[in-house]
Design a protein around this motif. Structure first.
Motif, PDB file in Angstrom:
ATOM      1  N   VAL A 102      -9.141   5.974 -21.245  1.00  0.00           N
ATOM      2  CA  VAL A 102      -9.870   7.103 -21.829  1.00  0.00           C
ATOM      3  C   VAL A 102     -11.192   7.265 -21.088  1.00  0.00           C
ATOM      4  CG1 VAL A 102     -11.026   8.000 -23.883  1.00  0.00           C
ATOM      5  CG2 VAL A 102      -8.866   6.774 -24.121  1.00  0.00           C
ATOM      6  N   THR A 103     -11.519   8.485 -20.785  1.00  0.00           N
ATOM      7  CA  THR A 103     -12.832   8.804 -20.225  1.00  0.00           C
ATOM      8  C   THR A 103     -13.378   9.979 -21.022  1.00  0.00           C
ATOM      9  OG1 THR A 103     -14.053   9.327 -18.210  1.00  0.00           O
ATOM     10  CG2 THR A 103     -11.837  10.274 -18.401  1.00  0.00           C
ATOM     11  N   GLY A 104     -14.210  10.817 -20.424  1.00  0.00           N
ATOM     12  CA  GLY A 104     -14.729  11.960 -21.176  1.00  0.00           C
ATOM     13  C   GLY A 104     -16.009  12.479 -20.580  1.00  0.00           C
ATOM     14  N   ALA A 105     -16.828  13.101 -21.411  1.00  0.00           N
ATOM     15  CA  ALA A 105     -18.102  13.659 -20.964  1.00  0.00           C
ATOM     16  C   ALA A 105     -19.151  13.441 -22.045  1.00  0.00           C
ATOM     17  CB  ALA A 105     -17.960  15.144 -20.649  1.00  0.00           C
ATOM     18  N   THR A 106     -20.407  13.442 -21.616  1.00  0.00           N
ATOM     19  CA  THR A 106     -21.535  13.189 -22.508  1.00  0.00           C
ATOM     20  C   THR A 106     -22.640  14.197 -22.249  1.00  0.00           C
ATOM     21  OG1 THR A 106     -21.101  10.795 -22.462  1.00  0.00           O
ATOM     22  CG2 THR A 106     -23.276  11.495 -23.219  1.00  0.00           C
ATOM     23  N   VAL A 107     -23.201  14.751 -23.317  1.00  0.00           N
ATOM     24  CA  VAL A 107     -24.450  15.516 -23.217  1.00  0.00           C
ATOM     25  C   VAL A 107     -25.548  14.635 -23.787  1.00  0.00           C
ATOM     26  CG1 VAL A 107     -25.751  17.549 -23.919  1.00  0.00           C
ATOM     27  CG2 VAL A 107     -23.298  17.744 -23.429  1.00  0.00           C
ATOM     28  N   HIS A 108     -26.593  14.429 -23.008  1.00  0.00           N
ATOM     29  CA  HIS A 108     -27.694  13.579 -23.477  1.00  0.00           C
ATOM     30  C   HIS A 108     -29.030  14.200 -23.093  1.00  0.00           C
ATOM     31  CE1 HIS A 108     -28.879  11.895 -19.477  1.00  0.00           C
ATOM     32  NE2 HIS A 108     -27.632  12.206 -19.185  1.00  0.00           N
ATOM     33  N   VAL A 129     -32.680  13.934 -21.443  1.00  0.00           N
ATOM     34  CA  VAL A 129     -33.098  13.265 -20.208  1.00  0.00           C
ATOM     35  C   VAL A 129     -34.410  12.525 -20.417  1.00  0.00           C
ATOM     36  CG1 VAL A 129     -33.851  13.670 -17.824  1.00  0.00           C
ATOM     37  CG2 VAL A 129     -31.906  14.941 -18.760  1.00  0.00           C
ATOM     38  N   ASP A 130     -34.427  11.268 -19.942  1.00  0.00           N
ATOM     39  CA  ASP A 130     -35.688  10.529 -19.895  1.00  0.00           C
ATOM     40  C   ASP A 130     -35.918  10.051 -18.462  1.00  0.00           C
ATOM     41  OD1 ASP A 130     -34.049   8.306 -19.564  1.00  0.00           O
ATOM     42  OD2 ASP A 130     -34.430   7.476 -21.555  1.00  0.00           O
ATOM     43  N   GLU A 131     -36.767   9.040 -18.282  1.00  0.00           N
ATOM     44  CA  GLU A 131     -37.137   8.625 -16.933  1.00  0.00           C
ATOM     45  C   GLU A 131     -36.072   7.796 -16.229  1.00  0.00           C
ATOM     46  OE1 GLU A 131     -40.969   9.535 -19.082  1.00  0.00           O
ATOM     47  OE2 GLU A 131     -39.079   8.542 -19.584  1.00  0.00           O
ATOM     48  N   VAL A 132     -34.999   7.441 -16.911  1.00  0.00           N
ATOM     49  CA  VAL A 132     -33.930   6.618 -16.330  1.00  0.00           C
ATOM     50  C   VAL A 132     -32.698   7.490 -16.099  1.00  0.00           C
ATOM     51  CG1 VAL A 132     -32.472   4.581 -16.638  1.00  0.00           C
ATOM     52  CG2 VAL A 132     -34.820   4.581 -17.509  1.00  0.00           C
ATOM     53  N   ALA A 133     -32.051   7.338 -14.948  1.00  0.00           N
ATOM     54  CA  ALA A 133     -30.882   8.160 -14.615  1.00  0.00           C
ATOM     55  C   ALA A 133     -29.758   7.965 -15.631  1.00  0.00           C
ATOM     56  CB  ALA A 133     -30.372   7.804 -13.216  1.00  0.00           C
ATOM     57  N   ASP A 134     -29.200   9.084 -16.119  1.00  0.00           N
ATOM     58  CA  ASP A 134     -28.084   9.076 -17.075  1.00  0.00           C
ATOM     59  C   ASP A 134     -28.402   8.240 -18.308  1.00  0.00           C
ATOM     60  OD1 ASP A 134     -26.659  10.678 -15.319  1.00  0.00           O
ATOM     61  OD2 ASP A 134     -25.681   8.993 -14.348  1.00  0.00           O
ATOM     62  N   HIS A 135     -29.610   8.377 -18.796  1.00  0.00           N
ATOM     63  CA  HIS A 135     -30.082   7.636 -19.962  1.00  0.00           C
ATOM     64  C   HIS A 135     -30.676   8.657 -20.926  1.00  0.00           C
ATOM     65  CE1 HIS A 135     -32.678   4.683 -22.166  1.00  0.00           C
ATOM     66  NE2 HIS A 135     -31.643   3.914 -21.951  1.00  0.00           N
ATOM     67  N   GLY A 136     -31.181   8.200 -22.041  1.00  0.00           N
ATOM     68  CA  GLY A 136     -31.768   9.101 -23.021  1.00  0.00           C
ATOM     69  C   GLY A 136     -30.829   9.324 -24.186  1.00  0.00           C
ATOM     70  N   PRO A 137     -31.339   9.836 -25.298  1.00  0.00           N
ATOM     71  CA  PRO A 137     -30.551  10.016 -26.521  1.00  0.00           C
ATOM     72  C   PRO A 137     -29.283  10.828 -26.297  1.00  0.00           C
ATOM     73  CG  PRO A 137     -32.877  10.374 -26.968  1.00  0.00           C
ATOM     74  CD  PRO A 137     -32.754  10.256 -25.484  1.00  0.00           C
ATOM     75  N   LEU A 184     -18.141   8.750 -20.484  1.00  0.00           N
ATOM     76  CA  LEU A 184     -18.648   8.389 -21.810  1.00  0.00           C
ATOM     77  C   LEU A 184     -19.765   7.370 -21.620  1.00  0.00           C
ATOM     78  CD1 LEU A 184     -15.252   8.114 -23.743  1.00  0.00           C
ATOM     79  CD2 LEU A 184     -16.887  10.013 -23.782  1.00  0.00           C
ATOM     80  N   ILE A 185     -20.984   7.872 -21.488  1.00  0.00           N
ATOM     81  CA  ILE A 185     -22.146   7.000 -21.319  1.00  0.00           C
ATOM     82  C   ILE A 185     -22.181   5.972 -22.448  1.00  0.00           C
ATOM     83  CG2 ILE A 185     -24.675   6.997 -21.425  1.00  0.00           C
ATOM     84  CD1 ILE A 185     -24.672   9.666 -19.989  1.00  0.00           C
ATOM     85  N   PRO A 186     -22.427   4.674 -22.165  1.00  0.00           N
ATOM     86  CA  PRO A 186     -23.036   4.114 -20.962  1.00  0.00           C
ATOM     87  C   PRO A 186     -22.050   3.649 -19.880  1.00  0.00           C
ATOM     88  CG  PRO A 186     -22.990   2.434 -22.630  1.00  0.00           C
ATOM     89  CD  PRO A 186     -22.403   3.678 -23.261  1.00  0.00           C
TER      90      PRO A 186
END
Length: 208
Positions: free
Chosen positions: A138-144, A146-154, A113-115
């Motif tokens: 609790v954990t999970g998964a995220t669809v986001h 992609v921008d210039e930073v790893a695992d970042h972006g909307p 769950l990003i971040p």
């Protein structure tokens, strides 16, 4: 018809989930145009071939630098008129030239769950090892996007998964895939294809 390319590095379980979702109509009006891997031995390429999907292997090490590698990625996606690039277990940091050329047209699935538990060095089992080491319940998964930073972006979609007593990184990885990744990645592709997603000031919004 939305044309997508899927980038993979390993076994391709998320790829298979997408193939199945296109076949059964969960993902509407979408064609998997191309599957790209950075590894020739990736089993995901076999999955794609069995489904009759064109494949390509583009390895960063075969190019003089990241920019040249990125230009080749741009070339092949442009050649296939790709509308959306899906990173499905793709263990390569995307070159900036590709991010810029396909701004807000690249999505990634991350197994947390990003971040939390994300960024450089957090991939594969390392993510789940980190979750267990910190005692998360609790954990999970995220669809986001992609921008210039790893695992970042909307962030587009997230789904929570319970951490169970006695979990190992392997059992947790499997549960996150089965309960979260294989559901929200196809859903995200469908939402984008149905033009229900907009990004405003760095935030992804989903229309009803």
């Amino acid at each position: 018809m939305q044309k997508i390319a899927i980038c993979v590095s390993g076994g391709g379980t998320n790829l298979q989930a997408i193939i199945d979702a296109v076949a059964n109509g969960t993902i509407r009006d979408t064609k998997i145009e191309l599957v790209v891997s950075n590894k020739k031995e990736a089993y995901a390429l076999e999955r794609a071939a069995k489904a009759g999907i064109e494949t390509a292997c583009i390895c960063p090490k075969d190019y003089a630098d990241r920019e040249t590698f990125g230009k080749e990625m741009v070339r092949i996606f442009d050649e296939h008129e790709i509308d959306l690039i899906v990173l499905a277990g793709y263990l390569v940091i995307i070159p900036e030239i590709l991010v810029q050329h396909y701004r807000n047209k690249i999505i990634n699935i991350h197994p947390s769950l990003i971040p939390a538990h994300c960024g450089m060095g957090y991939y594969g089992l390392k993510v789940h090892e980190s979750v267990l080491a910190t005692g998360n319940k609790v954990t999970g998964a995220t669809v986001h996007f992609v921008d210039e930073v790893a695992d970042h972006g909307p962030i587009l979609l997230q789904k929570a998964v319970k951490v169970c007593e006695g979990d190992t990184p392997e059992t947790l990885q499997r549960r996150v895939m089965e309960e979260a990744e294989w559901h929200i990645l196809p859903e995200a592709i469908d939402l984008i294809g149905q033009k229900k997603v907009t990004i405003v000031n760095g935030i992804a919004h989903i229309a009803d």
